[in-house]
Motif scaffolding. Structure first.
Motif, PDB file in Angstrom:
ATOM      1  N   MET A  73       0.861  -1.174   0.000  1.00 50.73           N
ATOM      2  CA  MET A  73       0.000   0.000   0.000  1.00 50.73           C
ATOM      3  C   MET A  73       0.894   1.219   0.000  1.00 50.73           C
ATOM      4  SD  MET A  73      -2.806  -1.030   2.843  1.00 50.73           S
ATOM      5  CE  MET A  73      -1.726  -0.966   4.265  1.00 50.73           C
ATOM      6  N   ASP A  74       1.320   1.671  -1.146  1.00 51.23           N
ATOM      7  CA  ASP A  74       2.265   2.786  -1.169  1.00 51.23           C
ATOM      8  C   ASP A  74       1.622   4.004  -1.839  1.00 51.23           C
ATOM      9  OD1 ASP A  74       4.608   4.032  -0.618  1.00 51.23           O
ATOM     10  OD2 ASP A  74       5.718   3.175  -2.311  1.00 51.23           O
ATOM     11  N   GLY A  75       2.018   5.163  -1.362  1.00 52.23           N
ATOM     12  CA  GLY A  75       1.577   6.404  -2.004  1.00 52.23           C
ATOM     13  C   GLY A  75       0.667   7.281  -1.161  1.00 52.23           C
ATOM     14  N   ASN A  76       0.460   6.905   0.097  1.00 50.78           N
ATOM     15  CA  ASN A  76      -0.404   7.725   0.962  1.00 50.78           C
ATOM     16  C   ASN A  76       0.140   9.148   1.123  1.00 50.78           C
ATOM     17  OD1 ASN A  76      -1.801   5.394   1.364  1.00 50.78           O
ATOM     18  ND2 ASN A  76      -1.239   5.128   3.513  1.00 50.78           N
ATOM     19  N   GLY A  77       1.453   9.234   1.372  1.00 54.30           N
ATOM     20  CA  GLY A  77       2.077  10.543   1.595  1.00 54.30           C
ATOM     21  C   GLY A  77       1.952  11.437   0.376  1.00 54.30           C
ATOM     22  N   ARG A  78       2.248  10.870  -0.798  1.00 53.85           N
ATOM     23  CA  ARG A  78       2.181  11.659  -2.033  1.00 53.85           C
ATOM     24  C   ARG A  78       0.746  12.070  -2.362  1.00 53.85           C
ATOM     25  NH1 ARG A  78       5.631   7.423  -5.206  1.00 53.85           N
ATOM     26  NH2 ARG A  78       5.355   6.365  -3.209  1.00 53.85           N
ATOM     27  N   TRP A  79      -0.188  11.198  -2.046  1.00 53.15           N
ATOM     28  CA  TRP A  79      -1.602  11.524  -2.262  1.00 53.15           C
ATOM     29  C   TRP A  79      -1.974  12.775  -1.468  1.00 53.15           C
ATOM     30  CZ3 TRP A  79      -5.978  12.221   0.655  1.00 53.15           C
ATOM     31  CH2 TRP A  79      -7.212  12.125   0.002  1.00 53.15           C
ATOM     32  N   PRO A  97      -1.586  17.339   5.172  1.00 50.72           N
ATOM     33  CA  PRO A  97      -0.540  16.627   5.921  1.00 50.72           C
ATOM     34  C   PRO A  97      -0.543  15.139   5.565  1.00 50.72           C
ATOM     35  CG  PRO A  97      -2.371  17.209   7.377  1.00 50.72           C
ATOM     36  CD  PRO A  97      -2.654  17.858   6.051  1.00 50.72           C
ATOM     37  N   ARG A  98       0.619  14.487   5.686  1.00 47.94           N
ATOM     38  CA  ARG A  98       0.750  13.083   5.276  1.00 47.94           C
ATOM     39  C   ARG A  98      -0.279  12.179   5.940  1.00 47.94           C
ATOM     40  NH1 ARG A  98       5.220  11.078   2.966  1.00 47.94           N
ATOM     41  NH2 ARG A  98       4.940   9.170   4.180  1.00 47.94           N
ATOM     42  N   VAL A  99      -0.609  12.524   7.184  1.00 48.60           N
ATOM     43  CA  VAL A  99      -1.540  11.652   7.917  1.00 48.60           C
ATOM     44  C   VAL A  99      -2.925  11.602   7.248  1.00 48.60           C
ATOM     45  CG1 VAL A  99      -2.175  13.423   9.605  1.00 48.60           C
ATOM     46  CG2 VAL A  99      -2.416  11.041  10.222  1.00 48.60           C
ATOM     47  N   ARG A 156      11.902   4.259  11.027  1.00 44.04           N
ATOM     48  CA  ARG A 156      12.774   5.403  10.687  1.00 44.04           C
ATOM     49  C   ARG A 156      11.977   6.681  10.459  1.00 44.04           C
ATOM     50  NH1 ARG A 156      15.828   1.810   6.236  1.00 44.04           N
ATOM     51  NH2 ARG A 156      16.967   0.466   7.660  1.00 44.04           N
ATOM     52  N   ARG A 157      10.675   6.582  10.395  1.00 44.68           N
ATOM     53  CA  ARG A 157       9.846   7.782  10.158  1.00 44.68           C
ATOM     54  C   ARG A 157       9.736   8.618  11.430  1.00 44.68           C
ATOM     55  NH1 ARG A 157       5.298   6.425   5.605  1.00 44.68           N
ATOM     56  NH2 ARG A 157       6.695   5.236   4.275  1.00 44.68           N
ATOM     57  N   PRO A 158       9.328   9.894  11.282  1.00 46.26           N
ATOM     58  CA  PRO A 158       9.184  10.738  12.480  1.00 46.26           C
ATOM     59  C   PRO A 158       8.189  10.113  13.461  1.00 46.26           C
ATOM     60  CG  PRO A 158       8.855  12.031  10.467  1.00 46.26           C
ATOM     61  CD  PRO A 158       8.987  10.599  10.040  1.00 46.26           C
ATOM     62  N   GLY A 196      -3.354  11.351   4.158  1.00 44.70           N
ATOM     63  CA  GLY A 196      -3.191  10.285   3.161  1.00 44.70           C
ATOM     64  C   GLY A 196      -3.348   8.911   3.807  1.00 44.70           C
ATOM     65  N   HIS A 197      -2.803   8.771   5.017  1.00 43.23           N
ATOM     66  CA  HIS A 197      -2.934   7.483   5.709  1.00 43.23           C
ATOM     67  C   HIS A 197      -4.406   7.212   6.041  1.00 43.23           C
ATOM     68  CE1 HIS A 197       1.303   7.055   5.703  1.00 43.23           C
ATOM     69  NE2 HIS A 197       1.558   7.964   6.635  1.00 43.23           N
ATOM     70  N   LYS A 198      -5.110   8.279   6.443  1.00 41.77           N
ATOM     71  CA  LYS A 198      -6.544   8.115   6.765  1.00 41.77           C
ATOM     72  C   LYS A 198      -7.301   7.629   5.541  1.00 41.77           C
ATOM     73  CE  LYS A 198      -7.566  11.292  10.484  1.00 41.77           C
ATOM     74  NZ  LYS A 198      -7.715  12.712  10.709  1.00 41.77           N
TER      75      LYS A 198
HETATM   76  C1  IPE Z   1       1.800   4.313   2.881  1.00 40.55           C
HETATM   77  O1  IPE Z   1       2.388   5.146   1.970  1.00 40.55           O
HETATM   78  C2  IPE Z   1       2.608   3.170   3.358  1.00 40.55           C
HETATM   79  C3  IPE Z   1       2.772   3.076   4.831  1.00 40.55           C
HETATM   80  C4  IPE Z   1       3.945   2.860   5.381  1.00 40.55           C
HETATM   81  C5  IPE Z   1       1.623   3.166   5.722  1.00 40.55           C
HETATM   82  P1  IPE Z   1       3.645   6.073   2.227  1.00 40.55           P
HETATM   83  O2  IPE Z   1       3.504   6.748   3.544  1.00 40.55           O
HETATM   84  O3  IPE Z   1       4.888   5.291   2.026  1.00 40.55           O
HETATM   85  O4  IPE Z   1       3.445   7.127   1.071  1.00 40.55           O
HETATM   86  P2  IPE Z   1       4.556   7.861   0.166  1.00 40.55           P
HETATM   87  O5  IPE Z   1       5.444   6.796  -0.388  1.00 40.55           O
HETATM   88  O6  IPE Z   1       5.299   8.798   1.063  1.00 40.55           O
HETATM   89  O7  IPE Z   1       3.773   8.563  -0.886  1.00 40.55           O
END
Ligand code: IPE
Ligand code: MG
Length: 230
Positions: free
Chosen positions: A1-7, A14-16, A52-54, A18-20
């Motif tokens: 499941m990748d791309g939440n942050g970029r979304w 904020p990145r969160v 490694r994330r904040p 995207g996670h929601k």
């Molecule tokens: C979600 O996407 C994956 C998780 C670790 C929950 P990312 O958080 O890696 O999103 P991008 O890669 O920064 O867009």
């Protein structure tokens, strides 16, 4: 499941956020898999490298997991879904650990559909842990080194009772495996999609399964038809 942050970033959020939205995509995908008669869905939700994330992002991810369990566990259980959490139990806060056991315990007799959540998961860590368990058995004298087979290793994996992966889908356009299920994907079909995880929906899954059905899987052998004409 990748791309939440970029979304989220592409919307100035904020990145969160995207996670929601990613959690909504999980709900959609679980639902779609059930309707499409998929037996197992394994999702990579938090890797051993994601530490490694904040800390604020880690806290938000754990918070979303807790919310998901609170909101969805009873319904999934009623629908006959078995939930397994695969990964290391080390380093997890006690309230999260409690939920992990609750999900597994509550749903352990369900068999309609399997949702496997790779959480605090890393394939290399999994292989190391399996190797340690085998080495201990050899040291104790209850296992002989020359009787170790692929099945021995499989039986020590966190994924011990899961089938090999048929289709692996990675979203967001990245062309990497990133330490996911290395042992079980030996002969998986791989699919890399440009769609960001929060945008992933039933149509993407249906297309992915159609694509999978058209793959010619030989597992190192040859096609039956090739055999006949040879
Ligand atoms: C979600 O996407 C994956 C998780 C670790 C929950 P990312 O958080 O890696 O999103 P991008 O890669 O920064 O867009
Ligand atoms: Mg990413």
């Amino acid at each position: 499941m990748d791309g939440n942050g970029r979304w989220a970033q592409s919307r100035g959020l904020p990145r969160v956020a995207g996670h929601k939205e990613g959690v909504e995509a999980v709900r959609r995908t679980v639902d779609a898999c059930k309707k499409l008669d998929v037996e197992h869905l394994t999702i990579f939700s938090f890797s051993t490298e994601n530490w490694r994330r904040p800390q604020t992002e880690i806290d938000a991810l754990f918070g979303l997991l807790k919310l998901f369990v609170k909101k969805d566990l009873a319904r999934l259980h009623k629908e006959g879904v078995r939930i397994r959490i695969i990964g290391s139990r080390e380093g997890l806060p006690s309230d999260v650990l409690k939920l992990v056991y609750e999900c597994e315990e509550k749903t352990k007799n369900n068999s309609e559909f399997n949702v496997n959540i790779a959480f605090n998961y890393g394939a290399r860590a999994e292989i190391v842990e399996a190797t340690r368990a085998i080495a201990e058995d050899v040291a104790k004298g209850c296992l002989k080194a020359d009787s170790i087979t692929e099945a021995t290793l499989q039986s020590r994996m966190w994924t011990q009772d899961l089938p090999d992966v048929d289709l692996l889908i990675r979203t967001s356009g990245e062309l990497r495996i990133s330490n996911f299920l290395l042992w079980s994907i030996a002969y998986s079909e791989l699919l890399f999609l440009d769609v960001l995880w929060p945008d992933f929906g039933r149509a993407d899954l249906e297309q992915a399964i159609d694509d999978f059905k058209n793959r010619n899987r030989r597992f190192g052998g040859i096609n039956e038809s090739a055999n006949q004409t040879a």
